[in-house]
Write an enzyme that holds these catalytic residues in place. Structure first.
Site, PDB file in Angstrom:
ATOM      1  N   HIS A 129       0.814  -1.215   0.000  1.00 47.25           N
ATOM      2  CA  HIS A 129       0.000   0.000   0.000  1.00 47.25           C
ATOM      3  C   HIS A 129       0.848   1.266   0.000  1.00 47.25           C
ATOM      4  O   HIS A 129       1.896   1.337   0.631  1.00 47.25           O
ATOM      5  CB  HIS A 129      -0.937   0.002   1.216  1.00 47.25           C
ATOM      6  CG  HIS A 129      -0.210  -0.015   2.535  1.00 47.25           C
ATOM      7  ND1 HIS A 129       0.226   1.124   3.165  1.00 47.25           N
ATOM      8  CD2 HIS A 129       0.159  -1.051   3.337  1.00 47.25           C
ATOM      9  CE1 HIS A 129       0.817   0.808   4.302  1.00 47.25           C
ATOM     10  NE2 HIS A 129       0.795  -0.510   4.432  1.00 47.25           N
ATOM     11  N   ASP A 130       0.390   2.254  -0.755  1.00 45.94           N
ATOM     12  CA  ASP A 130       0.990   3.591  -0.808  1.00 45.94           C
ATOM     13  C   ASP A 130       2.393   3.610  -1.409  1.00 45.94           C
ATOM     14  O   ASP A 130       3.106   4.609  -1.277  1.00 45.94           O
ATOM     15  CB  ASP A 130       1.024   4.233   0.588  1.00 45.94           C
ATOM     16  CG  ASP A 130      -0.354   4.324   1.214  1.00 45.94           C
ATOM     17  OD1 ASP A 130      -1.186   5.103   0.714  1.00 45.94           O
ATOM     18  OD2 ASP A 130      -0.610   3.584   2.193  1.00 45.94           O
ATOM     19  N   GLY A 147       4.959  -0.942   3.074  1.00 50.02           N
ATOM     20  CA  GLY A 147       4.184   0.201   2.633  1.00 50.02           C
ATOM     21  C   GLY A 147       5.016   1.455   2.478  1.00 50.02           C
ATOM     22  O   GLY A 147       6.075   1.614   3.087  1.00 50.02           O
TER      23      GLY A 147
END
Length: 284
Positions: A129-130, A147
């Site tokens: 994520h991200d 992340g």
């Protein structure tokens, strides 16, 4: 004379599931047993070969390809995620191989995971994520990243490397196979080791991309000034200021210095030279 492009037919295999609301461009191919969620946008010429799952607020760039059992835009592996409508984007002509997982962003982060154009992500890699993966990057088999990792354009991440969350990897950097990366890697840097150590610059990329010999020579000189053998007699900040002044007109050296000056959550990967082990690798 204005030329009108003829729309190409979109082909959806009878076993595929495309949710109402999904937007499909021209010439899209969705193969057997694929699943496409209602908030997905698939641009022209994308191919989902088979058993591909695309979900969430996800956009797949034109002419990108997705191999069996990869997933794009699924919920992140973050316990703080509570189902917020975060996003995932993959750029044009990117190739995502078997069993790759690319997760959408989180509300606590940037809210989006981005993979650039002309990227190759090989089998079993994980983009968390991200994360941001730059254009033309190559992510080799079994690479995993936490992340919020940011990987620059043209970077090469070799097989089974593991990248800590919030790490920045600079433009055209090289991460060796089975390397654990806990801190930031300067642009054009080359790192190796169970815990990554900076062993030189990515000379092969520089030569293959037309960087002239005199510029490579200046980059080598700047690198040796920043990272002298056995760490040198001066603090890193003093060496940094000296290189800043001596190479003020060298664009690539200034790119490295700007990366070093930028805010960082993880600090910089240390040089093997500072510990008296490893040498500048001509062919790294």
């Amino acid at each position: 004379m204005h030329v009108v492009k003829e729309a190409r037919a979109t082909v959806i295999h009878p076993t595929a599931i495309v949710a109402p609301g999904a937007q499909l461009g021209d010439g899209v191919t969705i193969g057997p047993w694929c699943s496409v969620g209602p908030d997905v946008v698939i641009e022209d010429g994308v191919e989902l070969i088979s058993h591909v799952v695309v979900d969430g607020h996800t956009r797949l760039g034109a002419a990108s390809r997705y191999f069996p059992f990869c997933t794009v835009g699924m919920a992140p592996q973050d316990l703080k995620y509570k189902g917020e409508p975060t996003r995932c984007e993959v750029g044009a002509r990117t190739v995502v191989r078997e069993h790759v997982t690319i997760h959408r962003g989180t509300a606590m982060g940037a809210g989006i995971t981005r993979v650039g154009t002309d990227v190759l992500i090989m089998a079993n890699a994980h983009v968390a994520h991200d994360c941001v993966v730059g254009n033309r990057a190559i992510i080799v088999n079994n690479v995993v990243m936490g992340g919020h990792v940011c990987i620059g354009d043209d970077a090469r991440i070799m097989g089974s490397a593991a990248i800590h969350q919030f790490v920045r990897i600079g433009h055209a950097a090289l991460v060796g196979g089975v390397t654990g990366v806990e801190a930031d890697i300067i642009p054009y840097g080359s790192v190796l080791g169970n815990r990554a150590r900076l062993v030189g610059l990515h000379w092969i990329w520089l030569r293959r991309n037309g960087v002239k010999s005199d510029e490579i020579h200046r980059m080598r000189k700047a690198f040796l000034s920043l990272y002298p053998k056995n760490g040198g007699d001066q603090p890193f900040a003093v060496r940094l200021d000296a290189v800043r002044q001596a190479f003020a007109q060298d664009q690539r050296v200034q790119e490295i210095l700007a990366f070093i000056d930028a805010p960082s959550s993880r600090g910089l990967v240390r040089s093997a030279r500072e510990q008296g082990r490893g040498q500048d690798m001509e062919d790294a």
